[in-house]
Write a protein that holds these residues in place. Structure first.
Motif, PDB file in Angstrom:
ATOM      1  N   GLY A  18       0.794  -1.228   0.000  1.00  0.00           N
ATOM      2  CA  GLY A  18       0.000   0.000   0.000  1.00  0.00           C
ATOM      3  C   GLY A  18       0.827   1.279   0.000  1.00  0.00           C
ATOM      4  N   GLU A  19       2.143   1.138   0.161  1.00  0.00           N
ATOM      5  CA  GLU A  19       2.999   2.328   0.222  1.00  0.00           C
ATOM      6  C   GLU A  19       3.512   2.668  -1.175  1.00  0.00           C
ATOM      7  N   SER A  20       3.501   3.955  -1.524  1.00  0.00           N
ATOM      8  CA  SER A  20       3.957   4.362  -2.853  1.00  0.00           C
ATOM      9  C   SER A  20       5.460   4.189  -2.980  1.00  0.00           C
ATOM     10  N   MET A  21       5.893   3.693  -4.130  1.00  0.00           N
ATOM     11  CA  MET A  21       7.337   3.531  -4.361  1.00  0.00           C
ATOM     12  C   MET A  21       8.046   4.877  -4.537  1.00  0.00           C
ATOM     13  N   ALA A  22       7.251   5.945  -4.684  1.00  0.00           N
ATOM     14  CA  ALA A  22       7.853   7.260  -4.922  1.00  0.00           C
ATOM     15  C   ALA A  22       8.649   7.765  -3.724  1.00  0.00           C
ATOM     16  N   ASN A  23       8.403   7.188  -2.561  1.00  0.00           N
ATOM     17  CA  ASN A  23       9.057   7.717  -1.360  1.00  0.00           C
ATOM     18  C   ASN A  23      10.338   6.977  -0.967  1.00  0.00           C
ATOM     19  N   PHE A  24      10.787   6.068  -1.820  1.00  0.00           N
ATOM     20  CA  PHE A  24      12.045   5.373  -1.534  1.00  0.00           C
ATOM     21  C   PHE A  24      13.224   6.159  -2.118  1.00  0.00           C
ATOM     22  N   GLY A  25      14.351   6.093  -1.460  1.00  0.00           N
ATOM     23  CA  GLY A  25      15.563   6.743  -1.966  1.00  0.00           C
ATOM     24  C   GLY A  25      15.483   8.250  -1.866  1.00  0.00           C
ATOM     25  N   ASP A  26      16.505   8.920  -2.436  1.00  0.00           N
ATOM     26  CA  ASP A  26      16.523  10.382  -2.405  1.00  0.00           C
ATOM     27  C   ASP A  26      15.694  10.956  -3.540  1.00  0.00           C
ATOM     28  N   ALA A  27      15.587  10.211  -4.639  1.00  0.00           N
ATOM     29  CA  ALA A  27      14.788  10.675  -5.781  1.00  0.00           C
ATOM     30  C   ALA A  27      14.425   9.477  -6.653  1.00  0.00           C
ATOM     31  N   SER A  28      13.373   9.628  -7.437  1.00  0.00           N
ATOM     32  CA  SER A  28      12.990   8.610  -8.420  1.00  0.00           C
ATOM     33  C   SER A  28      12.646   9.310  -9.727  1.00  0.00           C
ATOM     34  N   MET A  29      13.017   8.653 -10.822  1.00  0.00           N
ATOM     35  CA  MET A  29      12.715   9.198 -12.145  1.00  0.00           C
ATOM     36  C   MET A  29      11.638   8.339 -12.811  1.00  0.00           C
ATOM     37  N   TYR A  30      10.678   9.002 -13.449  1.00  0.00           N
ATOM     38  CA  TYR A  30       9.606   8.308 -14.188  1.00  0.00           C
ATOM     39  C   TYR A  30       9.659   8.747 -15.635  1.00  0.00           C
ATOM     40  N   SER A  31       9.319   7.832 -16.525  1.00  0.00           N
ATOM     41  CA  SER A  31       9.171   8.196 -17.924  1.00  0.00           C
ATOM     42  C   SER A  31       7.692   8.173 -18.282  1.00  0.00           C
ATOM     43  N   PHE A  32       7.254   9.237 -18.937  1.00  0.00           N
ATOM     44  CA  PHE A  32       5.876   9.285 -19.435  1.00  0.00           C
ATOM     45  C   PHE A  32       5.897   9.225 -20.967  1.00  0.00           C
ATOM     46  N   HIS A  33       6.837   8.465 -21.488  1.00  0.00           N
ATOM     47  CA  HIS A  33       6.934   8.276 -22.933  1.00  0.00           C
ATOM     48  C   HIS A  33       5.692   7.535 -23.435  1.00  0.00           C
ATOM     49  N   ALA A  34       5.377   7.753 -24.709  1.00  0.00           N
ATOM     50  CA  ALA A  34       4.179   7.167 -25.323  1.00  0.00           C
ATOM     51  C   ALA A  34       4.027   5.667 -25.079  1.00  0.00           C
ATOM     52  N   THR A  35       5.139   4.959 -24.897  1.00  0.00           N
ATOM     53  CA  THR A  35       5.062   3.505 -24.744  1.00  0.00           C
ATOM     54  C   THR A  35       4.907   3.060 -23.290  1.00  0.00           C
ATOM     55  N   LYS A  36       4.864   3.996 -22.364  1.00  0.00           N
ATOM     56  CA  LYS A  36       4.810   3.617 -20.953  1.00  0.00           C
ATOM     57  C   LYS A  36       3.357   3.522 -20.455  1.00  0.00           C
TER      58      LYS A  36
END
Ligand SMILES: *Cc1c(COP(=O)(O)O)cnc(C)c1O
Length: 380
Positions: free
Chosen positions: A166-184
């Motif tokens: 239930g915990e978002s993966m966004a809060n792990f580490g110092d930063a996280s990068m996401y791609s919003f490319h057309a294929t994602k």
């Protein structure tokens, strides 16, 4: 198949929904530079990911470069070669040296057992990759990072919206990068974002994507240009509204593949981690190369107009542009997986009949003696 089936197909909102969303741009005439859509999408993504700090970018790759820049990293960065070229290219393009760790044989994320051996006095960060929606061993990576005072930046291009217990993966580490490319799984046509722990970094991260500009007459950094424009942000606002449904549809497709292919002797299907709610980004399959090579399967499917991808192959530490410049530690597990893996078509609107057909073709190739019954007009 009469119509080709690609490995993926971009999620798009209803045409009229997008038109409605972009209408006010004709009134504001504000097309980029942190406009209203940009501001709204940042807020909505922060809410969706249950995380405080979000910065949007024109693509995921430049978001990753900006994170390395914003942390002022130097020397060596430990990463894995079982990823898209972008991960390692970002490290090198920021003047840093990539050090390759091997991956786990079960979830293809960074092996942590031998990680400490790769740390030297030059190491400044760890850049692990969440693969196919499975998450890295974030606890162990955090323990090691604290012990050696290293930054942790996740390449989370595959993991948008994934949760663990239930915990978002966004809060792990110092930063996280996401791609919003057309294929994602979630797209803004091209696009990307960073989430980060330290709110004080917002200033420098925003400057990195806008020429280092920090005020009307101040330019404090030597930044590039990586801003997300209003049309991209509008696409994101539309796609975010239907993302839960898209993921649910992907899950149905994923489960149909599992029904068809699990238990087969010559196939290994990497499992989704138990405590993880996946976004069903990919359906990877490993073939036993001593029996049927994954290349044969790929060609067989291609003959029927079905297109698969070797994600990830070739390995980054085996590319000539890396081998000629860096000490590329051998990574035998990654090598073995890269040689046998094939990702099958998976997207929200892929029909279950098409999945059955793809699986029948694979089974027929693996067990040529068995008669496979065709389904209606799916076979050509
Ligand atoms: C897609 C992807 C990227 C790059 O993202 P872009 O938005 O295309 O720049 C980086 N890393 C991984 C693992 C990816 O899959």
């Amino acid at each position: 198949m009469n119509n080709p089936i690609q490995v993926t197909q971009s999620s798009m909102p209803a045409f009229t929904d997008y038109i409605d969303e972009i209408k006010d741009l004709w009134e504001s005439k504000w097309l980029t530079n942190q406009g209203a859509k940009h501001a709204q999408l940042e807020l909505e993504i922060a809410e969706f990911l249950k995380t405080p700090n979000v910065a949007l970018f024109t693509n995921g790759h430049l978001a990753l470069e900006a994170s390395l820049e914003a942390f002022g990293l130097t020397g060596e960065v430990i990463t894995t070669p079982f990823t898209f070229a972008s991960t390692t290219h970002a490290i090198v393009r920021k003047g840093l040296t990539p050090i390759f760790a091997d991956i786990n044989p079960h979830d293809y994320t960074m092996q942590t057992e031998n990680l400490e051996r790769l740390i030297t006095e030059k190491t400044s960060a760890i850049l692990p990759v969440h693969v196919y929606g499975n998450l890295c061993d974030v606890k162990e990576i955090e323990r090691i990072a604290i012990k050696y005072n290293l930054k942790v930046i996740y390449d989370a291009a595959h993991a948008f919206g994934v949760t663990v217990n239930g915990e978002s993966m966004a809060n792990f580490g110092d930063a996280s990068m996401y791609s919003f490319h057309a294929t994602k799984v979630f797209n803004t046509i091209e696009g990307g974002a960073l989430t980060f722990k330290d709110s004080n970094l917002k200033h420098v991260i925003n400057a990195c994507k806008n020429f280092g500009i920090t005020g009307p007459e101040t330019i404090d950094y030597i930044g590039g240009n990586a801003k997300m424009n209003e049309f991209q942000a509008a696409m994101g606002l539309c796609n975010l509204r239907t993302l839960h449904q898209e993921i649910a549809k992907r899950k149905t497709v994923y489960e149909r593949y599992l029904e068809n292919l699990s238990g087969m002797a010559d196939i290994t299907i990497p499992t989704i981690q138990k405590e993880v709610a996946s976004n069903y980004a990919y359906f990877p399959v490993l073939f036993d190369s001593t029996k049927t090579s994954r290349d044969d399967i790929q060609h067989e499917l291609m003959k029927h107009n079905i297109y698969t991808r070797k994600y990830f192959y070739p390995l980054i530490n085996e590319l000539e542009c890396y081998q000629s410049k860096f000490t590329t530690n051998p990574t035998p597990v990654a090598q073995q997986i890269a040689q046998n893996v094939l990702t099958l078509p998976l997207y929200a609107d892929l029909s279950l009949d098409a999945v059955d057909c793809i699986c029948s073709l694979i089974k027929a190739k693996l067990n040529p003696k068995k008669i496979i019954v065709s389904k209606g007009d799916i076979f050509i």
